[in-house]
Write a protein that holds these residues in place. Structure first.
Motif, PDB file in Angstrom:
ATOM      1  N   MET A 104     -40.751 -74.205 -49.536  1.00  0.00           N
ATOM      2  CA  MET A 104     -41.533 -75.373 -49.876  1.00  0.00           C
ATOM      3  C   MET A 104     -40.935 -76.601 -49.188  1.00  0.00           C
ATOM      4  O   MET A 104     -40.236 -77.379 -49.786  1.00  0.00           O
ATOM      5  CB  MET A 104     -41.538 -75.607 -51.379  1.00  0.00           C
ATOM      6  N   SER A 105     -41.167 -76.710 -47.963  1.00  0.00           N
ATOM      7  CA  SER A 105     -40.641 -77.871 -47.266  1.00  0.00           C
ATOM      8  C   SER A 105     -41.638 -79.008 -47.388  1.00  0.00           C
ATOM      9  O   SER A 105     -42.625 -78.913 -48.060  1.00  0.00           O
ATOM     10  CB  SER A 105     -40.356 -77.526 -45.818  1.00  0.00           C
ATOM     11  N   GLY A 106     -41.405 -80.027 -46.694  1.00  0.00           N
ATOM     12  CA  GLY A 106     -42.251 -81.200 -46.786  1.00  0.00           C
ATOM     13  C   GLY A 106     -41.375 -82.384 -47.069  1.00  0.00           C
ATOM     14  O   GLY A 106     -40.385 -82.261 -47.764  1.00  0.00           O
ATOM     15  N   GLN A 107     -41.740 -83.480 -46.495  1.00  0.00           N
ATOM     16  CA  GLN A 107     -40.892 -84.644 -46.639  1.00  0.00           C
ATOM     17  C   GLN A 107     -41.425 -85.496 -47.775  1.00  0.00           C
ATOM     18  O   GLN A 107     -42.269 -86.347 -47.569  1.00  0.00           O
ATOM     19  CB  GLN A 107     -40.866 -85.402 -45.327  1.00  0.00           C
TER      20      GLN A 107
ATOM     21  N   GLU B 144     -43.803 -81.324 -62.343  1.00  0.00           N
ATOM     22  CA  GLU B 144     -43.525 -81.794 -60.980  1.00  0.00           C
ATOM     23  C   GLU B 144     -43.431 -80.628 -59.998  1.00  0.00           C
ATOM     24  O   GLU B 144     -43.863 -80.746 -58.850  1.00  0.00           O
ATOM     25  CB  GLU B 144     -42.255 -82.636 -60.937  1.00  0.00           C
ATOM     26  N   LEU B 145     -42.873 -79.506 -60.435  1.00  0.00           N
ATOM     27  CA  LEU B 145     -42.836 -78.319 -59.580  1.00  0.00           C
ATOM     28  C   LEU B 145     -44.253 -77.875 -59.225  1.00  0.00           C
ATOM     29  O   LEU B 145     -44.541 -77.548 -58.066  1.00  0.00           O
ATOM     30  CB  LEU B 145     -42.075 -77.180 -60.266  1.00  0.00           C
ATOM     31  N   HIS B 146     -45.139 -77.873 -60.202  1.00  0.00           N
ATOM     32  CA  HIS B 146     -46.537 -77.498 -59.952  1.00  0.00           C
ATOM     33  C   HIS B 146     -47.197 -78.476 -58.989  1.00  0.00           C
ATOM     34  O   HIS B 146     -47.920 -78.054 -58.075  1.00  0.00           O
ATOM     35  CB  HIS B 146     -47.316 -77.437 -61.254  1.00  0.00           C
TER      36      HIS B 146
ATOM     37  N   ALA C  51     -49.292 -79.815 -53.605  1.00  0.00           N
ATOM     38  CA  ALA C  51     -49.266 -80.670 -52.414  1.00  0.00           C
ATOM     39  C   ALA C  51     -48.965 -79.842 -51.167  1.00  0.00           C
ATOM     40  O   ALA C  51     -49.591 -80.032 -50.117  1.00  0.00           O
ATOM     41  CB  ALA C  51     -48.233 -81.786 -52.578  1.00  0.00           C
ATOM     42  N   ASP C  52     -48.015 -78.916 -51.276  1.00  0.00           N
ATOM     43  CA  ASP C  52     -47.702 -78.049 -50.139  1.00  0.00           C
ATOM     44  C   ASP C  52     -48.890 -77.162 -49.794  1.00  0.00           C
ATOM     45  O   ASP C  52     -49.188 -76.940 -48.620  1.00  0.00           O
ATOM     46  CB  ASP C  52     -46.473 -77.189 -50.425  1.00  0.00           C
ATOM     47  N   ASP C  53     -49.588 -76.651 -50.805  1.00  0.00           N
ATOM     48  CA  ASP C  53     -50.768 -75.824 -50.567  1.00  0.00           C
ATOM     49  C   ASP C  53     -51.850 -76.613 -49.841  1.00  0.00           C
ATOM     50  O   ASP C  53     -52.492 -76.106 -48.923  1.00  0.00           O
ATOM     51  CB  ASP C  53     -51.332 -75.271 -51.880  1.00  0.00           C
ATOM     52  N   ARG C  54     -52.062 -77.875 -50.258  1.00  0.00           N
ATOM     53  CA  ARG C  54     -53.066 -78.714 -49.595  1.00  0.00           C
ATOM     54  C   ARG C  54     -52.698 -78.952 -48.136  1.00  0.00           C
ATOM     55  O   ARG C  54     -53.542 -78.866 -47.252  1.00  0.00           O
ATOM     56  CB  ARG C  54     -53.223 -80.050 -50.317  1.00  0.00           C
ATOM     57  N   ARG C  55     -51.412 -79.259 -47.885  1.00  0.00           N
ATOM     58  CA  ARG C  55     -50.965 -79.480 -46.503  1.00  0.00           C
ATOM     59  C   ARG C  55     -51.152 -78.227 -45.666  1.00  0.00           C
ATOM     60  O   ARG C  55     -51.610 -78.286 -44.527  1.00  0.00           O
ATOM     61  CB  ARG C  55     -49.509 -79.937 -46.473  1.00  0.00           C
TER      62      ARG C  55
ATOM     63  N   ASP D 258     -53.573 -77.815 -42.443  1.00  0.00           N
ATOM     64  CA  ASP D 258     -53.041 -77.345 -41.159  1.00  0.00           C
ATOM     65  C   ASP D 258     -53.820 -76.136 -40.656  1.00  0.00           C
ATOM     66  O   ASP D 258     -54.142 -76.047 -39.467  1.00  0.00           O
ATOM     67  CB  ASP D 258     -51.555 -76.995 -41.274  1.00  0.00           C
ATOM     68  N   LEU D 259     -54.136 -75.208 -41.555  1.00  0.00           N
ATOM     69  CA  LEU D 259     -54.898 -74.028 -41.160  1.00  0.00           C
ATOM     70  C   LEU D 259     -56.304 -74.405 -40.696  1.00  0.00           C
ATOM     71  O   LEU D 259     -56.828 -73.821 -39.741  1.00  0.00           O
ATOM     72  CB  LEU D 259     -54.961 -73.018 -42.306  1.00  0.00           C
ATOM     73  N   GLU D 260     -56.911 -75.383 -41.363  1.00  0.00           N
ATOM     74  CA  GLU D 260     -58.235 -75.836 -40.948  1.00  0.00           C
ATOM     75  C   GLU D 260     -58.176 -76.471 -39.560  1.00  0.00           C
ATOM     76  O   GLU D 260     -59.066 -76.245 -38.726  1.00  0.00           O
ATOM     77  CB  GLU D 260     -58.804 -76.823 -41.970  1.00  0.00           C
ATOM     78  N   LYS D 261     -57.135 -77.256 -39.294  1.00  0.00           N
ATOM     79  CA  LYS D 261     -56.971 -77.859 -37.964  1.00  0.00           C
ATOM     80  C   LYS D 261     -56.797 -76.784 -36.900  1.00  0.00           C
ATOM     81  O   LYS D 261     -57.402 -76.859 -35.822  1.00  0.00           O
ATOM     82  CB  LYS D 261     -55.760 -78.802 -37.947  1.00  0.00           C
ATOM     83  N   ILE D 262     -55.981 -75.772 -37.200  1.00  0.00           N
ATOM     84  CA  ILE D 262     -55.765 -74.681 -36.245  1.00  0.00           C
ATOM     85  C   ILE D 262     -57.082 -73.936 -35.999  1.00  0.00           C
ATOM     86  O   ILE D 262     -57.400 -73.616 -34.845  1.00  0.00           O
ATOM     87  CB  ILE D 262     -54.671 -73.717 -36.758  1.00  0.00           C
TER      88      ILE D 262
END
Length: 94
Positions: A1-4, A68-70, A75-79, A83-87
């Motif tokens: 779960m990365s992300g800044q 907060e974990l959820h 948020a990671d799932d949305r990102r 990204d998959l939609e852009k690809i």
């Protein structure tokens, strides 16, 4: 779960900033341990109001950390979905 991103939680009079999902997980594990300790102590002293209060406070904090974990996962799932939609659009243009 990365992300800044980071999460700031106010827990009682303590402000804590978590800079990673792993930090939140570690804190959740710590709180779980504290709850187990309280529960163990309450088995020997079930009328100890201070222990009950500590257990209640720790459970509240753990609930907030889990929320907060959820949110972090969402948020990671949305990102990832974005990204998959852009690809997919880029591949469709080829």
């Amino acid at each position: 779960m990365s992300g800044q991103r980071s999460v700031k939680l106010t827990l009682g009079s303590d402000d804590r900033v978590f800079g990673s999902y792993r930090e939140l997980e570690d804190y959740a594990a710590q709180l779980t341990g504290e709850m187990r300790t309280c529960e163990s102590q309450l088995q020997h002293d079930p009328r100890n109001i201070t222990l009950w209060q500590q257990l209640e406070k720790t459970a509240e904090y753990l609930g907030r950390v889990i929320e907060e974990l959820h949110l972090w996962i969402d948020a990671d799932d949305r990102r990832l979905t974005e990204d998959l939609e852009k690809i997919s659009r880029l591949l469709a243009d080829l």
